[in-house]
Design a protein around this motif. Structure first.
Motif, short mmCIF file in Angstrom:
data_model
loop_
_atom_site.label_atom_id
_atom_site.label_comp_id
_atom_site.label_asym_id
_atom_site.label_seq_id
_atom_site.Cartn_x
_atom_site.Cartn_y
_atom_site.Cartn_z
N GLU A 185 31.34 43.68 46.69
CA GLU A 185 32.36 44.64 47.09
C GLU A 185 32.05 45.21 48.46
O GLU A 185 30.89 45.39 48.82
CB GLU A 185 32.45 45.79 46.07
N GLY A 186 33.11 45.48 49.20
CA GLY A 186 32.98 46.24 50.43
C GLY A 186 33.00 45.41 51.68
O GLY A 186 31.96 45.01 52.17
N VAL A 187 34.20 45.14 52.22
CA VAL A 187 34.26 44.49 53.52
C VAL A 187 35.15 45.34 54.43
O VAL A 187 34.74 46.43 54.83
CB VAL A 187 34.74 43.03 53.42
N SER A 212 41.00 38.96 49.86
CA SER A 212 39.99 39.77 49.19
C SER A 212 39.42 40.87 50.06
O SER A 212 39.11 41.95 49.59
CB SER A 212 38.80 38.89 48.78
N GLU A 213 39.22 40.57 51.34
CA GLU A 213 38.36 41.44 52.14
C GLU A 213 39.07 42.62 52.77
O GLU A 213 38.44 43.62 53.13
CB GLU A 213 37.71 40.60 53.25
N GLY A 214 40.40 42.50 52.95
CA GLY A 214 41.12 43.54 53.66
C GLY A 214 41.35 43.16 55.10
O GLY A 214 42.08 43.84 55.83
N TYR A 230 36.06 46.15 38.32
CA TYR A 230 35.97 45.84 39.75
C TYR A 230 35.24 46.94 40.51
O TYR A 230 35.47 47.15 41.69
CB TYR A 230 37.37 45.62 40.33
N ARG A 231 34.40 47.65 39.83
CA ARG A 231 33.57 48.69 40.46
C ARG A 231 34.37 49.78 41.14
O ARG A 231 33.98 50.28 42.18
CB ARG A 231 32.61 48.07 41.46
N ARG A 274 25.70 41.85 50.57
CA ARG A 274 26.30 43.14 50.89
C ARG A 274 26.01 43.52 52.36
O ARG A 274 26.90 44.00 53.07
CB ARG A 274 25.74 44.21 49.93
N ASN A 308 43.09 39.08 42.73
CA ASN A 308 42.28 39.23 43.94
C ASN A 308 42.40 40.67 44.43
O ASN A 308 43.38 41.35 44.12
CB ASN A 308 42.80 38.26 45.00
N PRO A 309 41.43 41.16 45.21
CA PRO A 309 41.48 42.58 45.62
C PRO A 309 42.78 42.99 46.30
O PRO A 309 43.33 44.04 45.98
CB PRO A 309 40.28 42.70 46.56
N TYR A 310 43.29 42.18 47.23
CA TYR A 310 44.50 42.61 47.94
C TYR A 310 45.56 41.52 48.00
O TYR A 310 45.25 40.38 48.36
CB TYR A 310 44.18 43.00 49.38
N ILE A 331 46.48 46.29 44.91
CA ILE A 331 45.07 46.60 45.11
C ILE A 331 44.34 46.46 43.78
O ILE A 331 44.69 47.12 42.81
CB ILE A 331 44.92 48.04 45.64
N SER A 332 43.35 45.60 43.75
CA SER A 332 42.55 45.42 42.53
C SER A 332 41.10 45.66 42.88
O SER A 332 40.38 44.76 43.28
CB SER A 332 42.74 44.02 41.96
N GLY A 333 40.72 46.91 42.80
CA GLY A 333 39.34 47.27 43.14
C GLY A 333 39.18 47.44 44.64
O GLY A 333 40.11 47.24 45.41
N PRO A 334 37.97 47.80 45.04
CA PRO A 334 37.70 47.94 46.47
C PRO A 334 37.67 46.57 47.14
O PRO A 334 37.65 45.55 46.47
CB PRO A 334 36.31 48.59 46.51
N SER A 335 37.70 46.56 48.46
CA SER A 335 37.69 45.28 49.18
C SER A 335 36.43 44.52 48.79
O SER A 335 35.40 45.10 48.46
CB SER A 335 37.78 45.50 50.68
N ALA A 336 36.54 43.21 48.81
CA ALA A 336 35.44 42.38 48.30
C ALA A 336 35.47 41.04 48.99
O ALA A 336 36.43 40.70 49.67
CB ALA A 336 35.58 42.19 46.79
N GLY A 371 38.51 46.59 53.97
CA GLY A 371 39.34 47.64 53.38
C GLY A 371 38.43 48.73 52.85
O GLY A 371 37.20 48.67 52.99
N PRO A 372 39.02 49.77 52.21
CA PRO A 372 38.20 50.85 51.66
C PRO A 372 37.10 50.29 50.76
O PRO A 372 37.35 49.44 49.92
CB PRO A 372 39.21 51.67 50.85
N ARG A 373 35.90 50.79 50.98
CA ARG A 373 34.78 50.27 50.18
C ARG A 373 34.61 51.03 48.88
O ARG A 373 33.86 50.62 48.01
CB ARG A 373 33.50 50.31 51.01
#
Lengths: 475, 246, 209
Positions: free
Chosen positions: C191-193, A228-230, C50-51, A189, A275-277, C176-181, C195-197
């Motif tokens: 999670e959290g890179v 995934s990351e944005g 996905y938190r 993290r 996947n996230p995005y 969008i599937s959950g916060p950025s990861a 995009g919105p965390r």
């Protein structure tokens, strides 16, 4: 035949490269941990869908249809992208593609581009070409950034820095990332946070972005990037100019086909339901995202691959990396031993075909980098029969080596022995005599058998082969 | 039922006990077993190494020799897969006349016992602690599933222990074991560790080749685990129990 | 030169396909929809996997739920699309609507963004934005660190095929599937890179409220 970049200059043939990798205990531990984690997760994500096998078959059939009518679909895609305000470019090889991207970047008046992770651009060594042209590229995907900062080579399709563990990544960030906090921990993290801070200003001020494409929809001209990351969304929406480089095979015929691939890809790749995005855009949308969109269609050996009726199935690949994650060879050697941006089982069939030269010792060694266990085929979401293609390409390697190599002579001799039972039996008798001298177990054989007995005992031929027993008792 | 034994070149030359076990087992179960003396090799070694022409000639030979039986039984998942999955493509595309010839179905041993004869209990006796390695080609090309395990579970006296990481390749892979000896050995090391962790006295499989590999490694380590082909376990009875080769 | 490349690549393709491959027809016998007892419940469960947080909101309770969510996240300066409904713009929050289009520095300085969505997918816990009503352009939901998204139960479909059938491909789409990861460190998801965390979802009975 400019196919530069597909394989890395100076990489030794696979067995030699593998030897070095095998003795790297840290690498072995990192790979074992990562691949066993993802194997279990993938199995779970796939088991959730009762229609998985039917989706695989549909994925296979859609991609085969794309390949069978590739010219028509590409023309369709070009027309659709152009109609929505995009500009389509064609590149025969790496040099041509790199020159197009460099020219477009210069025309946009930028001195730096931001990049979304893209195998096609790694394959053509775009970063090197851009840097040489005075427009350096900044990798924004976390793993690509790790590779770039470490002046390293990628070792996995999806996670190019899979060979590095968290402690190694922390040390690298502390060393190479000027804005990394001094007390950076090795918590994933915290590492992700450091990358976020490092790249934030670059994203917000970037004028040109370069991406790859996971899919392009021929009938609508829509391009899909799965991430995934944005960082992908940042690159695809913030800059004024977007340049997408895509292999000519990455098409699907129609919008509906995405319903298959958007299920197959995430579950096979990161073992997620989704996947996230996922970003999908079509040409240019006024007031939303880039004002200029360029699509570079890349051949670089793909059409040669397409010409091989057995080998062309490799072009179905959607770069999920499931075959790497289950491969017992990859698990032990890592990706760099394959000497290519495409490692693992798919790399072993794709790289030599894209390169198209089986006289190249390194490329010709790749189809042999497999025990043919078949785990790759079992998980491939588009059912590429990788073992079949491996064996087919071994045939090409044998052809290139000629009929006078020691191996070819031995194989011919063995073929001659097996061509008749009398010859076979005579050979058994000869071997049996040797065995009678040496006993039941052989600890040491001459070359090339020495490669076996370096770590394994070998059986001696039986004093009474089966056929002799049969004749004595039943004949 | 008139059954032809395809013993495989490897078992014929190096592991005749496996072939004898198949004959004894099938005869005990009432089959009329024949061994066509003209047989040699299915051509897998050539085929998988890239010597297709040799492989095609051997495939063609093989097909001619085994025509006219009710069934062909092979104590090898790998060779059965070569005959069943690979030969049709090889023989078909180069030798049209052969494609139509009547060919007996080829079965790997456990398939023959369970599918063709409908048996899981073959009356065997084998009082040892055994672990089973499902070889890659049995598992993935033939998809024999749990047939070998069902047969083993019915063997009297046998204590079957699960092999951790069972579905992982042992690293044999034909010429792979020579051409990429180091990687092959690394794979073998993990397989041997799993075998030894079970505490079994015997590791069994449906392929002499993989057993030769695992057994060759275990023997080098003096690990005290014997590689025994599935056929030899199933042929073993109270009257004529299995004994280690001299 | 460029047209030369086009001609040559297409020519190579036609030459490569000289054997006229005739692949098997595409059989779509996979599930295009799947019966699920409680599609909205499944959506909520999968988003939460996905938190992201999911809050069920009754009819008429949306403004209060928005206010509560923003309070909990200490979000004082919020972005919104130009057509953000008036009653979503709860008091005691500084609202910045994207009209005229806000500069990126402004997007970056806000605490979060409030939007609706086009549709949502239960099986995958996905929200799809198509730059349509109550969503605005793509950067709005990208630059801020916090995304509060209102999803109507009537916008939820079960499967990916159902979702694609309802979408217009030529609109700019973001799934969008959950916060950025990222899974880039040891193939383990965190999670959290970029995009919105943080992603909070408010589930309302109908989107049009």
């Amino acid at each position: 035949m400019g196919t530069g970049g597909v394989t890395w200059l100076g990489t030794p043939a696979f067995p030699e490269a593998a030897r070095a990798a095998l003795s790297d205990t840290q690498l072995r531990a990192n790979l074992h941990k990562a691949t066993s984690t993802i194997r279990g997760k993938r199995a779970g994500a796939v088991a959730e869908l009762p229609d998985w096998e039917r989706l695989r078959r549909a994925g296979e059939a859609i991609k085969d249809d794309v390949l069978a009518q590739l010219d028509g679909y590409l023309e369709q895609l070009e027309a659709a992208v152009t109609a929505r305000g995009g500009v389509v470019h064609w590149a025969r090889d790496a040099d041509e593609a790199n020159a197009i991207v460099l020219r477009l970047a210069r025309e946009a008046g930028t001195d730096e581009v931001v990049k979304v992770k893209s195998l096609a651009t790694d394959e053509i060594e775009l970063n090197e070409a851009l840097a040489a042209g005075g427009v350096p590229a900044v990798e924004t995907d976390l793993a690509e950034l790790i590779v770039q900062l470490g002046r390293d080579r990628p070792s996995h399709l999806l996670v190019p820095a899979i060979h590095r563990n968290r402690a190694e990544i922390r040390d690298l960030f502390r060393r190479e990332m000027p804005d990394a906090p001094a007390d950076l921990s090795d918590e994933p993290r915290a590492l992700a946070e450091a990358a976020r801070a490092h790249l934030r200003r670059k994203f917000l001020s970037a004028r040109v972005a370069v991406s790859g494409a996971n899919f392009a929809v021929a009938d609508t001209g829509s391009i899909v990037v799965v991430e995934s990351e944005g960082n992908g969304r940042m690159c695809l929406t913030l800059p004024q100019t977007l340049i997408t480089v895509m292999g000519v095979e990455k098409l699907v015929p129609s919008w509906r086909d995405l319903e298959v691939f958007l299920q197959l890809l995430p579950r096979s790749s990161t073992a997620e339901r989704m996947n996230p995005y996922t970003s999908i855009w079509t040409g240019v949308t006024p007031g939303d995202g880039p004002r200029e969109f360029h699509l570079v269609l890349l051949d670089n050996g793909r059409t040669d691959t397409l010409a091989d009726a057995v080998g062309r199935q490799a072009l179905r690949c959607i770069r999920c990396s499931a075959c790497l994650n289950v491969c017992p060879v990859y698990e032990r050697t890592g990706g760099q031993a394959y000497g290519s941006v495409y490692p693992g089982p798919i790399g072993a069939i794709l790289s030599p075909q894209l390169l198209g030269d089986f006289h190249d010792e390194q490329a010709a060694s790749l189809p042999y980098a497999s025990s043919l266990c078949g785990a790759c085929f079992e998980v491939c979401p588009v059912r590429i029969d990788i073992p079949e293609v491996l064996v087919h390409l071994r045939g090409k390697a044998v052809e290139a080596k000629g009929s006078r190599s020691p191996e070819a002579l031995a194989m011919s001799a063995l073929g001659w022995v097996m061509a008749g039972p009398r010859r076979f039996e005579a050979a058994q008798r000869l071997g049996g005599l040797a065995g009678a001298v040496g006993g039941g177990t052989i600890h040491r054989l001459p070359w090339p058998g020495s490669k076996w007995t370096a770590a394994r005992d070998a059986p001696a031929p039986a004093r009474e082969p089966f056929r002799a027993w049969w004749r004595r008792t039943r004949g | 039922m008139r059954v032809a034994l395809f013993v495989t070149c490897l078992a014929d030359t190096f592991f005749p006990g496996t072939g004898r076990a198949v004959v004894e087992l099938l005869e005990r179960l009432g089959c009329d077993v024949d061994f066509p003396m003209a047989q040699t090799c299915c051509g897998q070694l050539h085929g998988n190494t890239g010597y297709r022409q040799h492989a095609v000639s051997l495939a063609r030979r093989h097909k001619g020799i085994f025509a006219g039986y009710d069934a062909v039984v092979v104590p090898s998942g790998s060779c059965a897969a070569q005959v069943r999955e690979m030969h049709p493509g090889m023989v078909g595309d180069t030798h049209g006349a052969m494609a139509g010839a009547m060919v007996a179905p080829t079965y790997e041993l456990s398939e023959f016992l369970v599918d063709a004869l409908g048996l899981t209990d073959v009356g065997a006796y084998f009082p040892h602690r055994v672990t089973y390695h499902p070889t890659c080609h049995s598992l993935r090309l033939l998809q024999v599933g749990d047939k070998p395990l069902r047969l083993l579970r019915a063997v009297r006296g046998l204590e079957l222990v699960d092999l951790p990481g069972a579905e992982e390749c042992c690293g044999f892979g034909g010429t792979f074991a020579i051409k990429n000896a180091e990687v092959s050995t690394a794979m073998l090391a993990d397989k041997m560790r799993c075998v030894q962790d079970t505490g079994a006295e015997v590791v069994t499989a449906g392929d002499s080749s993989c057993l030769m590999h695992i057994g060759g490694g275990l023997s080098r380590l003096r690990a005290g685990v014997a590689p025994v082909h599935l056929a030899e376990i199933l042929a073993s009875t109270e009257e004529a129990p299995w004994a280690p080769a001299a | 030169m460029a047209s030369g490349a086009r001609r040559e690549v297409l020519g190579r393709i036609r030459a490569a396909l000289a054997d006229r491959p005739s692949p098997e027809p595409v059989v779509r016998d996979y599930d295009t929809c799947r019966a699920v007892d409680d599609a909205v419940g499944l959506f909520a469960e999968r988003v939460a996997d996905y938190r992201a947080t999911v809050t069920w909101v009754g009819a008429g309770e949306l403004p209060a739920a928005i206010a509560a969510a923003l309070r909990a996240r200490s979000a004082r300066a919020m972005l919104g699309p130009p057509d953000l409904p008036g009653d979503w713009r709860v008091p005691d929050v500084e609202w910045h609507l994207d009209e005229p289009p806000l500069v990126v520095e402004r997007l970056d300085s806000c605490d979060g963004v409030l939007t609706g969505c086009a549709i949502a997918i239960s099986e995958t816990g996905t929200i799809v934005l198509d730059a349509g009503a109550t969503q605005g352009r793509r950067v709005l939901t990208l630059v801020p660190d916090y995304h509060l998204c209102v999803v109507g139960a009537d916008q939820v479909v079960v499967s990916v095929p159902e979702a694609l059938a309802r979408l217009d491909p030529v609109r700019p789409l973001t799934f969008i599937s959950g916060p950025s990861a990222t899974s880039d460190i040891e193939l383990d998801r965190v999670e959290g890179v970029h995009g919105p965390r943080t992603l909070d979802v408010l589930l309302v009975p109908t989107a049009g409220t």
